[in-house]
Design an enzyme around this catalytic site. Structure first.
Site, short mmCIF file in Angstrom:
data_model
loop_
_atom_site.label_atom_id
_atom_site.label_comp_id
_atom_site.label_asym_id
_atom_site.label_seq_id
_atom_site.Cartn_x
_atom_site.Cartn_y
_atom_site.Cartn_z
N CYS A 1 -42.58 44.36 -19.70
CA CYS A 1 -41.32 44.20 -20.42
C CYS A 1 -40.25 43.61 -19.50
O CYS A 1 -39.69 44.31 -18.65
CB CYS A 1 -40.87 45.55 -20.97
SG CYS A 1 -39.29 45.44 -21.83
N CYS B 1 -36.75 45.16 -20.09
CA CYS B 1 -36.57 46.50 -19.50
C CYS B 1 -36.48 46.42 -17.97
O CYS B 1 -35.64 47.06 -17.35
CB CYS B 1 -37.74 47.43 -19.84
SG CYS B 1 -38.36 47.27 -21.50
N ASP B 2 -37.37 45.65 -17.36
CA ASP B 2 -37.54 45.74 -15.90
C ASP B 2 -37.00 44.55 -15.13
O ASP B 2 -36.87 44.62 -13.90
CB ASP B 2 -39.03 45.93 -15.57
CG ASP B 2 -39.58 47.22 -16.16
OD1 ASP B 2 -38.78 48.18 -16.29
OD2 ASP B 2 -40.77 47.28 -16.50
#
Ligand code: NAP
Length: 311
Positions: free
Chosen positions: A133, A136-137
């Site tokens: 992701c 997200c990261d």
């Protein structure tokens, strides 16, 4: 009965189905494993959903859809479907926590999840440099060297996002041509820190506490090289979330087979979105599927039971 129409999965297909079903007066419930939004939640910016020419964050679109479904009275229940069975009255859905839900009609909108690469080190380094992701990261890799694996829309979209933070993004793709749409290919070509390594596969992840590199294999010559990196983002396609769906409803890749009304081979059971065989996997199409499924689930209920179901 817990509800007239149970929608399993609250991504764009499920949320759209909930809007249509609840607005039509059916007692509507969504069953969701983690949180509403599905893969939209992993998308930084959706720039091809009509009505949002500047693009809209996946999180914001999810919020709007969820608010919309709840406004018409749809309820959200947290839980994971483990088994679905046809009963005399409708459907019985066993959840992984042991609870049983009963519904007159069901729409399966469980979507799909990331496909792992399946090479040594991938599991060990999950969340230690290996991610699925970018949204997200990506921010954790500010000023770092990163790799994106895959050549589809997800890989290129996420590479563009990760490039906002990383020092370098190298897209590793197993063929000499991207699968992604032309406009995305053009966009990545304009970002100097995005490099490409075509005809290459990741064979192994290397590191100690976290990833420090990968072994790449040239798919033409077979030559293997070490490639230093701080993080690897994997976007190698999707696996449908259909483990609980009867095998006779699935195609060879475990996607749910439907007709043009989103109906499966079991009357009263519908499917919508990415979990459906042959779907064009876009947010707008998932939303369309959901509307179609809710409409025909409603028609089916009324044909079977008359208007008694309407609130
Ligand atoms: P995808 O289109 O299936 O692409 C997967 C990519 O991973 C392909 O390039 C494939 O290579 C590669 N791949 C698969 N297995 C691999 C392996 N074991 N090793 C190395 N590479 C491997 O998946 P996606 O990009 O996640 O997209 C899924 C769906 O969502 C698509 O329909 C896409 O259009 C849609 N989507 C749309 C948007 C958007 O419109 N903005 C954004 C994201 C996703 P090959 O090309 O050689 O097969």
């Amino acid at each position: 009965m817990d509800c007239d129409i149970l929608i399993i999965g609250a991504g764009p297909a499920g949320l759209s189905a909930a809007v249509y079903a609840a607005r039509a007066g059916f007692k509507t419930m969504m069953l969701e494993k983690i949180g509403a939004g599905g893969q939209m939640m992993l998308t930084d910016k959706i720039d091809n959903y009509p009505g949002f020419p500047e693009g809209i964050a996946g999180f914001d679109l999810q919020n709007k859809m969820l608010f919309h479904a709840k406004k018409f009275g749809a309820k959200l229940h947290y839980g994971e479907a483990a088994k679905i069975e046809k009963t005399h009255e409708g459907f019985s859905i066993a959840l992984t926590d042991g609870k049983i839900m009963n519904a007159s009609s069901v729409i399966i909108a469980t979507g799909a999840s990331h496909r792992p690469l399946g090479v040594p080190g991938e599991v060990e380094f999950a969340n230690k440099g290996v991610s699925y992701c970018g949204t997200c990261d990506g921010p954790f890799f500010r000023g770092k060297k990163t790799i994106v694996v895959g050549g589809g829309d997800s890989a290129l979209t996420e590479a563009l996002f990760i490039a906002k933070f990383a020092k370098e993004v190298t897209i590793v793709h197993r063929r000499d041509r991207f699968r992604a749409v032309h406009s995305l290919v053009k966009q990545i070509e304009m970002i100097p820190i995005i490099k490409t390594k075509m005809n290459a596969t990741v064979e192994e992840f290397c590191g100690a506490e976290s990833v420090t590199g990968v072994i790449l294999k040239d798919t033409v010559t077979g030559e293997k090289t070490n490639f230093a990196t701080d993080g690897v983002f994997i976007f190698t396609g999707l696996i449908p979330a259909t483990n609980f769906v009867p095998a006779e409803l699935l195609d060879g890749q475990r996607y749910i087979i439907t007709n043009e009304k989103m109906g499966t081979a079991i009357p009263g059971l519908y499917a919508a979105g990415d979990a459906r065989s042959g779907a064009f996997r876009q947010v707008i199409c998932a939303a369309s599927d959901g509307a179609v499924a809710a409409n025909y689930a409603g028609e089916w209920l009324e044909a079977k039971h008359g208007n008694a179901y309407k609130n």
